[in-house]
Design an enzyme around this catalytic site. Structure first.
Site, PDB file in Angstrom:
ATOM      1  N   SER A 138       0.844  -1.200   0.000  1.00 42.71           N
ATOM      2  CA  SER A 138       0.000   0.000   0.000  1.00 42.71           C
ATOM      3  C   SER A 138       0.872   1.240   0.000  1.00 42.71           C
ATOM      4  CB  SER A 138      -0.892   0.013   1.254  1.00 42.71           C
ATOM      5  OG  SER A 138      -1.539   1.264   1.404  1.00 42.71           O
ATOM      6  N   TYR A 151      -1.437  -1.159  10.129  1.00 44.61           N
ATOM      7  CA  TYR A 151      -1.558  -1.402   8.693  1.00 44.61           C
ATOM      8  C   TYR A 151      -0.370  -0.827   7.939  1.00 44.61           C
ATOM      9  CZ  TYR A 151      -3.569  -1.063   3.959  1.00 44.61           C
ATOM     10  OH  TYR A 151      -3.794  -1.147   2.599  1.00 44.61           O
ATOM     11  N   LYS A 155       2.514  -3.260   6.191  1.00 46.14           N
ATOM     12  CA  LYS A 155       2.607  -3.189   4.731  1.00 46.14           C
ATOM     13  C   LYS A 155       4.030  -2.813   4.314  1.00 46.14           C
ATOM     14  CE  LYS A 155      -1.533  -4.191   3.087  1.00 46.14           C
ATOM     15  NZ  LYS A 155      -1.737  -5.438   2.310  1.00 46.14           N
TER      16      LYS A 155
END
Length: 252
Positions: A138, A151, A155
């Site tokens: 991401s 997150y 990532k």
């Protein structure tokens, strides 16, 4: 352009909607036999039926965060497609908070979901003379987004893992890359939810997009499919950002 995927076999995780579904569809359209998973049985069954109308597809429900269940699914999926030649680790916990349970979920699903998949398929790819792996990361891994969340950090770990793995397996004819999407909008997705429930946040994000819109799953799927194909056979260890220029914006 012929991507030479006809007859190839592929695994795609988290593929009942959004980016994962678009990738699975592109692969089937290009002639690959695809095994996919998702947690929810109904949308997964609908997706498999949809893909089977266009080519060869097999699917079974699986919680990627459950290590034993996931390892069983990987075994079944490899057998179902008699491979694989290709792997896309797309499943995400989407843990956008900073609590310990967010870190645990991101670790198990995003990071270990990628690691366990690679561990399962690499011996098979070596036996088959090579293969191609794409991990979905991401722009949140390379750009300040929301805050110091699980997150974002996990990532980022996937990008490092992919880069180092690519060096370890390159001599066996296996390529490993990451694709980092920006804000991607589709029905039932995070940004569709934000548009309805957090319109100010959605509009702020939209205003930061140089191209004046959010992306589509198909735009990410096109890049992933290319990277998986032999047309990208001299590309490995890369993190390809697909975000319409978001990470290069300049504030005036």
């Amino acid at each position: 352009m012929d991507l030479s995927l006809n007859g190839k076999s592929a695994l795609v995780t988290g593929a009942s909607k959004g980016i994962g579904k678009a990738i699975a569809r592109r692969l089937v359209e290009e002639g690959a036999k695809v095994a996919l998973c998702a947690r929810d049985p109904e949308p997964l069954a609908e997706t498999v039926q949809e893909l089977q109308a266009a080519g060869e597809a097999w699917g079974a429900t699986c919680d990627v965060g459950d290590a034993r269940a996931y390892e069983n699914w990987l075994e079944q999926a490899c057998a179902a497609v008699e491979g694989p030649d290709l792997l896309v680790a797309n499943a995400s916990a989407l843990a956008l908070g900073g609590e310990e349970n967010d870190w645990e979920a991101s670790f198990q699903v995003d990071l270990m979901g990628s690691v366990r998949a690679a561990t399962a398929v690499l011996p098979r790819m070596i036996e088959r003379g090579g293969g191609s792996i794409v991990f979905i990361s991401s722009v949140a891994a390379v750009e300040t987004f929301v805050g110091p969340t699980a997150y974002n950090a996990l990532k980022a770990a996937i990008i490092t893992y992919a880069s180092q793995l690519s060096r370890a397996v390159g001599a066996q004819g296996i390529r490993v890359n990451c694709v980092s999407p920006g804000a991607i909008e589709f029905a039932g997705g995070v940004w569709d939810h934000a548009k309805r429930e957090s319109p100010e946040f959605y509009q702020t994000t939209l205003s930061q997009q140089p191209m004046g819109r959010l992306g589509t799953p198909e735009e990410v799927a096109d890049v992933v499919t290319f990277l998986l194909s032999d047309r990208a056979k001299w590309i490995t260890g890369e993190n390809v950002v697909v975000d319409g220029g978001y990470t290069h914006r300049v504030a005036f």
